[in-house]
Every structure is written in C-alpha cells, then in structure tokens.
Design a protein around this motif. Structure first.
Motif, PDB file in Angstrom:
ATOM      1  N   SER A  19       0.724  -1.531   0.351  1.00 32.57           N
ATOM      2  CA  SER A  19      -0.127  -0.084   0.233  1.00 32.57           C
ATOM      3  C   SER A  19       0.752   0.929   0.025  1.00 32.57           C
ATOM      4  O   SER A  19       1.935   1.254   0.599  1.00 32.57           O
ATOM      5  CB  SER A  19      -0.455   0.152   1.250  1.00 32.57           C
ATOM      6  N   LEU A  20      -0.031   2.569  -0.566  1.00 30.22           N
ATOM      7  CA  LEU A  20       0.669   3.351  -0.587  1.00 30.22           C
ATOM      8  C   LEU A  20      -0.362   4.608  -0.349  1.00 30.22           C
ATOM      9  O   LEU A  20      -1.025   4.789  -1.042  1.00 30.22           O
ATOM     10  CB  LEU A  20       1.397   3.975  -2.149  1.00 30.22           C
ATOM     11  N   ARG A  21      -0.268   5.118   0.546  1.00 33.91           N
ATOM     12  CA  ARG A  21      -1.314   6.059   1.301  1.00 33.91           C
ATOM     13  C   ARG A  21      -0.748   7.868   1.710  1.00 33.91           C
ATOM     14  O   ARG A  21       0.387   6.985   2.566  1.00 33.91           O
ATOM     15  CB  ARG A  21      -2.155   5.355   2.169  1.00 33.91           C
ATOM     16  N   ALA A  22      -1.799   8.512   1.456  1.00 36.21           N
ATOM     17  CA  ALA A  22      -1.161   9.597   2.348  1.00 36.21           C
ATOM     18  C   ALA A  22      -1.999   9.726   3.587  1.00 36.21           C
ATOM     19  O   ALA A  22      -2.931   9.817   3.254  1.00 36.21           O
ATOM     20  CB  ALA A  22      -1.292  10.907   1.576  1.00 36.21           C
ATOM     21  N   SER A  23      -1.711  10.408   4.575  1.00 33.12           N
ATOM     22  CA  SER A  23      -2.431   9.775   5.631  1.00 33.12           C
ATOM     23  C   SER A  23      -1.889  10.802   6.897  1.00 33.12           C
ATOM     24  O   SER A  23      -0.462  10.548   7.400  1.00 33.12           O
ATOM     25  CB  SER A  23      -2.781   8.273   6.147  1.00 33.12           C
ATOM     26  N   GLY A  24      -2.329  11.573   7.520  1.00 38.12           N
ATOM     27  CA  GLY A  24      -2.062  12.105   8.420  1.00 38.12           C
ATOM     28  C   GLY A  24      -0.834  13.538   7.770  1.00 38.12           C
ATOM     29  O   GLY A  24       0.570  13.721   8.904  1.00 38.12           O
ATOM     30  N   GLY A  25      -0.951  13.693   6.828  1.00 35.33           N
ATOM     31  CA  GLY A  25       0.432  14.853   6.733  1.00 35.33           C
ATOM     32  C   GLY A  25       1.380  14.146   6.481  1.00 35.33           C
ATOM     33  O   GLY A  25       2.652  14.704   5.891  1.00 35.33           O
ATOM     34  N   ASP A  39       8.488  11.990   5.841  1.00 37.45           N
ATOM     35  CA  ASP A  39       7.298  13.880   6.229  1.00 37.45           C
ATOM     36  C   ASP A  39       7.459  14.139   4.135  1.00 37.45           C
ATOM     37  O   ASP A  39       7.220  13.466   3.287  1.00 37.45           O
ATOM     38  CB  ASP A  39       8.379  14.087   6.873  1.00 37.45           C
ATOM     39  N   ASN A  40       7.298  15.701   4.459  1.00 37.15           N
ATOM     40  CA  ASN A  40       5.833  16.024   3.769  1.00 37.15           C
ATOM     41  C   ASN A  40       7.238  16.501   2.991  1.00 37.15           C
ATOM     42  O   ASN A  40       7.132  16.819   1.490  1.00 37.15           O
ATOM     43  CB  ASN A  40       5.530  17.628   3.871  1.00 37.15           C
TER      44      ASN A  40
END
Length: 97
Positions: A19-25, A39-40
């Motif tokens: 999986s590859l997910r953007a979550s919680g920044g 992180d970003n």
C-alpha cells in the motif's frame, strides 16, 4: 530523477509494495515485512521492519483523526502505535473459523 523525488523513493527497496497512502500529512508505504513513514520532504521518519513484533506482515497503515497510527497486519492483526512508538495489539488475527 523528477522534481518530486518519486523515482528515488521507489528505488529504496526491491520488495513488493502492498500500500501507498497519504495520511496524517505523511506518506505511508507498506511492503513485504516493513512499514516506512515519510514526512512532507520525503524524509523517512519511522521505519518498522522485521523483528519489531512477532509475525510482522504489514499490509496497510493509516492515521486516524486523533493522529494515532493504525497498522493492518496480515500476521498479527490490527495494531496501534502509541505516542512513545510502542506497538499495541488491538485485534488478533483469526486463524480459523
């Protein structure tokens, strides 16, 4: 390499990505027997690999609205990461019906 750094990000491992997910920044990447959280700026800030807990096989991960990290693990079940980065089992994987 492109300007976003995606090419380098996916060269970090030859494992299969689950999986590859953007979550919680953050960017959460699970693959065979590890979870990486970036992180970003695409700096890996958390890495959980084989040996951190028994039967490790993370399939997916997500941050909830309270900032708690939840890990769906094929070997152990549902795990929650505490503020002190300890993993707590919430729901054990059912081995038979």
């Amino acid at each position: 390499m492109d300007t976003c750094g995606w090419v380098d990000l996916f060269r970090i491992t030859s494992n299969i990505f689950f999986s590859l997910r953007a979550s919680g920044g953050r960017l959460l990447v699970t693959n065979s027997y590890s979870l990486s959280i970036y992180d970003n700026s695409f700096n890996r800030i958390i890495y959980i690999d084989a040996g951190v807990y028994a039967d490790e096989a993370p399939w997916s991960a997500v941050y909830d609205t309270d900032g708690i990290l939840w890990i769906a693990d094929n070997g152990s079940g549902m795990l929650r990461m505490t503020a002190s980065l300890e993993l707590r089992l919430h729901y054990a994987r059912r081995t038979s019906l």
